[in-house]
Design a protein around this motif. Structure first.
Motif, PDB file in Angstrom:
ATOM      1  N   ALA A 100       0.847  -1.193   0.000  1.00  0.00           N
ATOM      2  CA  ALA A 100       0.000   0.000   0.000  1.00  0.00           C
ATOM      3  C   ALA A 100       0.883   1.243   0.000  1.00  0.00           C
ATOM      4  CB  ALA A 100      -0.911  -0.013   1.218  1.00  0.00           C
ATOM      5  N   GLY A 101       0.544   2.173  -0.873  1.00  0.00           N
ATOM      6  CA  GLY A 101       1.327   3.388  -1.017  1.00  0.00           C
ATOM      7  C   GLY A 101       2.305   3.351  -2.175  1.00  0.00           C
ATOM      8  N   TYR A 102       2.520   2.153  -2.733  1.00  0.00           N
ATOM      9  CA  TYR A 102       3.449   2.003  -3.857  1.00  0.00           C
ATOM     10  C   TYR A 102       2.715   1.637  -5.147  1.00  0.00           C
ATOM     11  CZ  TYR A 102       7.368   2.251  -0.613  1.00  0.00           C
ATOM     12  OH  TYR A 102       8.279   2.673   0.315  1.00  0.00           O
ATOM     13  N   GLU A 103       1.459   1.975  -5.214  1.00  0.00           N
ATOM     14  CA  GLU A 103       0.668   1.603  -6.394  1.00  0.00           C
ATOM     15  C   GLU A 103       1.250   2.174  -7.690  1.00  0.00           C
ATOM     16  OE1 GLU A 103      -1.841   1.266  -2.789  1.00  0.00           O
ATOM     17  OE2 GLU A 103      -0.546   2.848  -3.610  1.00  0.00           O
ATOM     18  N   SER A 104       1.830   3.336  -7.617  1.00  0.00           N
ATOM     19  CA  SER A 104       2.378   3.959  -8.825  1.00  0.00           C
ATOM     20  C   SER A 104       3.580   3.204  -9.369  1.00  0.00           C
ATOM     21  CB  SER A 104       2.768   5.409  -8.535  1.00  0.00           C
ATOM     22  OG  SER A 104       3.787   5.467  -7.553  1.00  0.00           O
ATOM     23  N   ALA A 105       4.173   2.313  -8.574  1.00  0.00           N
ATOM     24  CA  ALA A 105       5.340   1.546  -9.023  1.00  0.00           C
ATOM     25  C   ALA A 105       4.959   0.420  -9.972  1.00  0.00           C
ATOM     26  CB  ALA A 105       6.076   0.968  -7.815  1.00  0.00           C
ATOM     27  N   HIS A 106       3.673   0.109 -10.033  1.00  0.00           N
ATOM     28  CA  HIS A 106       3.192  -1.023 -10.838  1.00  0.00           C
ATOM     29  C   HIS A 106       3.697  -0.947 -12.279  1.00  0.00           C
ATOM     30  CE1 HIS A 106       0.234  -3.291 -13.220  1.00  0.00           C
ATOM     31  NE2 HIS A 106      -0.160  -2.145 -13.746  1.00  0.00           N
ATOM     32  N   LYS A 107       3.502   0.173 -12.951  1.00  0.00           N
ATOM     33  CA  LYS A 107       3.896   0.290 -14.361  1.00  0.00           C
ATOM     34  C   LYS A 107       5.410   0.280 -14.515  1.00  0.00           C
ATOM     35  CE  LYS A 107      -0.209   2.790 -15.996  1.00  0.00           C
ATOM     36  NZ  LYS A 107      -0.696   4.009 -16.691  1.00  0.00           N
ATOM     37  N   LEU A 108       6.107   0.974 -13.632  1.00  0.00           N
ATOM     38  CA  LEU A 108       7.566   1.056 -13.704  1.00  0.00           C
ATOM     39  C   LEU A 108       8.193  -0.329 -13.573  1.00  0.00           C
ATOM     40  CD1 LEU A 108      10.096   2.959 -13.702  1.00  0.00           C
ATOM     41  CD2 LEU A 108       9.964   2.872 -11.206  1.00  0.00           C
ATOM     42  N   LEU A 109       7.752  -1.090 -12.587  1.00  0.00           N
ATOM     43  CA  LEU A 109       8.318  -2.413 -12.359  1.00  0.00           C
ATOM     44  C   LEU A 109       7.947  -3.378 -13.480  1.00  0.00           C
ATOM     45  CD1 LEU A 109       7.759  -2.792  -8.502  1.00  0.00           C
ATOM     46  CD2 LEU A 109       9.810  -2.009  -9.730  1.00  0.00           C
ATOM     47  N   ARG A 110       6.734  -3.262 -13.981  1.00  0.00           N
ATOM     48  CA  ARG A 110       6.326  -4.148 -15.081  1.00  0.00           C
ATOM     49  C   ARG A 110       7.174  -3.892 -16.318  1.00  0.00           C
ATOM     50  NH1 ARG A 110       0.260  -3.774 -17.131  1.00  0.00           N
ATOM     51  NH2 ARG A 110       1.096  -1.842 -17.978  1.00  0.00           N
ATOM     52  N   ALA A 111       7.415  -2.624 -16.616  1.00  0.00           N
ATOM     53  CA  ALA A 111       8.243  -2.297 -17.777  1.00  0.00           C
ATOM     54  C   ALA A 111       9.654  -2.855 -17.620  1.00  0.00           C
ATOM     55  CB  ALA A 111       8.288  -0.781 -17.973  1.00  0.00           C
TER      56      ALA A 111
END
Length: 698
Positions: free
Chosen positions: A236-247
């Protein structure tokens, strides 16, 4: 293999690494039952564990937004507890899980309760007197204790226990129960930002669970940080990391796949090839021709003649096909672009072309450009993007719209991206279909999809659909209004399961609808293999689509291949569901006899495509007609039949040599020997090995 169309089933890999609740129709998860006994009822939400305020919290997130939450804490008796709560387009997941570990970090006992996207989540594991025992949705058994039990189902963040065990084990890896061995290797680092400020995370790869490496992200202490896919689980709080880590993980996978592609795309593989003494399938005429020879030069079919009549040019490769059948490259008309390893496995199975009816525009551009450059081994894709109304039940990965004007703008974006079609989904406003479809047709796009809630399929066709996707959306013509009105929920599965057994296909309603589809030449993409899985299977034995692959992909998937079907609605039996399924097979027969174009698709891994054809055979098609639905018919639908889809002089060399006589046994199509894609000759066994398979399908 993890991207499909209904947010209905967890992918066929277990949640215990790494079945994200992806938009898939795979791996129905229902507690294994004696078919003579009434099914157990899931533990209700009110009786599940309640996370305390201090519990660690994780968010289930996709590009579309937040879908649910997971928690982890320690109980007073020392057990580690997990809780999962999610609503994904009308399907509910409410589960808990408890685990007690031994000093080495192996589970001593595990209990999973509640309801998943597909029914009762109940699973138990225990150890006593040196023996481990388990009962899951797919199997039950026992073995010597002392290894790490990998649940068949469960909560994503419980994978942290396996990660901890793998980190401690180092290069030795960890033995698994019921079988197998896993290892973990570290990759690159990334920095992400959340409530605690910047955090350095490590990409790691788990091998030995599935046929391909599985990416996970670890924190600075080598503990599980996040599991990232089209739907991710992050702190929680790191939702914005989803796209960065997936890429980042996709980039790392692409680098490994680039090296694999280089081993196959050699000058030798592109040399002329002569297949001699083969049985040839003429897809244009729908005939099997014995004793033929086919010569391909510079990526195209140069000559076809009697066996022994063609002379190979200097430097050509000659393949004696005695006892084998040469068929056009196989198409899967409903195969969402999976990860790079999945499309490699598809190519090993002879899939030289496919339609991806619902791929994000960015992913489509990336995959097609890498294929064109030779960095990705994948069949030729014909891609649609999904358009859905902005709504809690909207499809993940769709072009989300809020008005007719936005729907039309989305159609134009799809065209500008160079894609083949526009696919409408179940939450769309029916009033927007006709104007958006008209714009799609003006731009030369194919229009297909699910039928929006409140709309009948006949109305969707009248509004501009060129094709109906999934047979249940053809079935919807005869469903009660309550089912139609909630077709963007699980009613699109439960309604047909309950009611279609009582529908008379020869009564005016369905007979007239079928006739109208035939008159309009509306294409139907049945994906009937899904419904065989959902509606007929009790669990405990492999589904017919997967039985030939037992023992060659992954021991973990072997378990999931035994899972039962869609959970029974109260008041209905599995036999009721089977009767509805039988009527669906009869519907395919009626459609085919009426002249409705049918294209074979799976919405699955891709390995299900031959089972799809076998069911068409059960519906009354000949072997030749069934094979046409996976070769020349989809090529005609996408407008590529002048260059591919059949083996004919001047066409692209897309061919597959298979072991056996396909005119007598469609199952022979699984036993690929040589795959030719755009004139590149590849050994199917070598492709399977590169994809992580350990042998040929049985």
């Amino acid at each position: 293999m993890r991207r499909a169309v209904f947010a209905l089933m967890i992918a066929a890999a277990p949640a215990a690494l790494l079945a994200h609740p992806s938009d898939g129709m795979h791996g129905p998860v229902a507690f294994a039952q004696d078919p003579q006994k009434a099914p157990s009822k899931p533990v209700p939400k009110e009786q599940l564990l309640v996370p305390p305020a201090e519990a660690a919290r994780f968010t289930v997130v996709s590009d579309a937004g937040t879908h649910g939450q997971q928690w982890r804490w320690t109980l007073p008796d020392g057990r580690i507890a997990y809780r999962y709560s999610q609503e994904l387009r009308g399907w509910i997941t409410e589960t808990d899980q408890t685990v007690r570990l031994d000093p080495a970090g192996n589970p001593l006992d595990v209990e999973i309760r509640g309801v998943t996207l597909a029914g009762d989540a109940a699973e138990r594991f225990s150890t006593a007197n040196g023996t481990a025992s388990w009962q899951s949705a797919s199997d039950s058994g026992s073995a010597l204790a002392g290894a790490f039990y990998l649940p068949s189902g469960g909560i994503d963040m419980s994978n942290e226990l396996l990660i901890a065990r793998l980190v401690a084990a180092g290069d030795r890896g960890t033995d698994l129960l019921p079988s197998g061995k896993a290892t973990l290797t570290l990759g690159r680092t990334m920095q992400v930002t959340g409530p605690g400020g910047p955090k350095t995370v490590h990409l790691a790869w788990v091998r030995g669970i599935l046929s391909s490496p599985i990416p996970v992200w670890l924190d600075e202490n080598r503990r599980l940080f996040a599991m990232v896919d089209s739907i991710s689980v992050v702190p929680a709080g790191y939702e914005s990391a989803h796209k960065l880590l997936r890429a980042a993980q996709e980039e790392a996978t692409a680098a490994e796949i680039r090296n694999v592609a280089a081993r196959f795309l050699t000058a030798e593989a592109k040399a002329p090839v002569l297949f001699d003494n083969v049985q040839l399938f003429d897809a244009d005429q729908g005939q099997f021709l014995k004793g033929r020879a086919v010569l391909a030069v510079n990526g195209r079919i140069q000559a076809i003649g009697a066996a022994g009549s063609l002379k190979a040019p200097a430097g050509a490769r000659r393949i004696d096909g005695k006892g084998n059948t040469l068929v056009p490259g196989i198409w899967d008309a409903h195969m969402h672009i999976g990860d790079d390893w999945a499309v490699l496995a598809n190519l090993a199975g002879g899939m030289t072309s496919f339609r991806s009816p619902g791929t994000e525009i960015a992913r489509a551009a990336d995959a097609t450009s890498r294929r064109k450059s030779g960095a990705l081994l994948m069949g030729e894709p014909f891609i649609s993007a999904i358009i859905d109304k902005k709504d809690p039940l909207a499809a993940q990965g769709s072009e989300v719209v809020s008005s007719e004007a936005e729907a039309i703008a989305a159609v134009r974006r799809i065209k500008d991206a160079g894609l083949w079609g526009a696919k409408f989904y179940t939450s769309m406003n029916p009033a927007w279909i006709a104007p958006a479809a008209a714009e799609a047709h003006r731009l030369g796009l194919h229009v297909h999809g699910h039928v929006p809630a409140t709309m009948k399929p006949s109305q969707a066709v009248a509004a501009g659909y060129d094709e109906l996707t999934h047979l249940n959306f053809v079935v919807m013509e005869a469903m009660p209004k309550d089912v139609l009105d909630r077709a963007n929920t699980r009613q699109r599965m439960e309604g047909p399961a309950k009611f279609f057994k009582d529908v008379d296909l020869d009564a005016p309603l369905m007979k007239g609808f079928i006739a109208d589809l035939a008159r309009r030449k509306t294409v139907v993409d049945p994906t009937i293999v899904i419904f065989e899985s959902f509606l007929t299977q009790d669990g405990g034995k492999p589904h017919p689509a997967y039985a030939p692959y037992m023992g060659i992909i992954s021991p973990v998937l072997d378990r999931s291949f035994r899972r039962g079907g869609y959970p029974l609605v109260e008041g209905y039996t599995r036999e009721d569901y089977r009767k509805s399924y039988a009527n669906m097979v009869a519907l395919i027969s009626r459609l085919h006899k009426a002249g409705v174009p049918i294209v074979a698709g799976t919405d699955g891994f891709g390995v299900e495509i031959i089972r799809e054809l076998e069911i068409y055979r059960q519906a009354g098609m000949t072997n030749a007609e069934a094979l046409q639905s996976a070769t020349i018919v989809p090529a005609r639908v996408v407008g590529a039949d002048k260059r591919t889809g059949s083996i004919a002089v001047g066409k692209e060399a897309d061919m597959v040599l298979v072991d056996g006589d396909v005119s007598a046994d469609l199952g022979a199509l699984r036993r690929t020997l040589t795959v030719v894609s755009d004139g590149v000759v590849m050994d199917a066994d070598a492709l399977r090995t590169a994809a992580g398979y350990s042998g040929r399908p049985k």
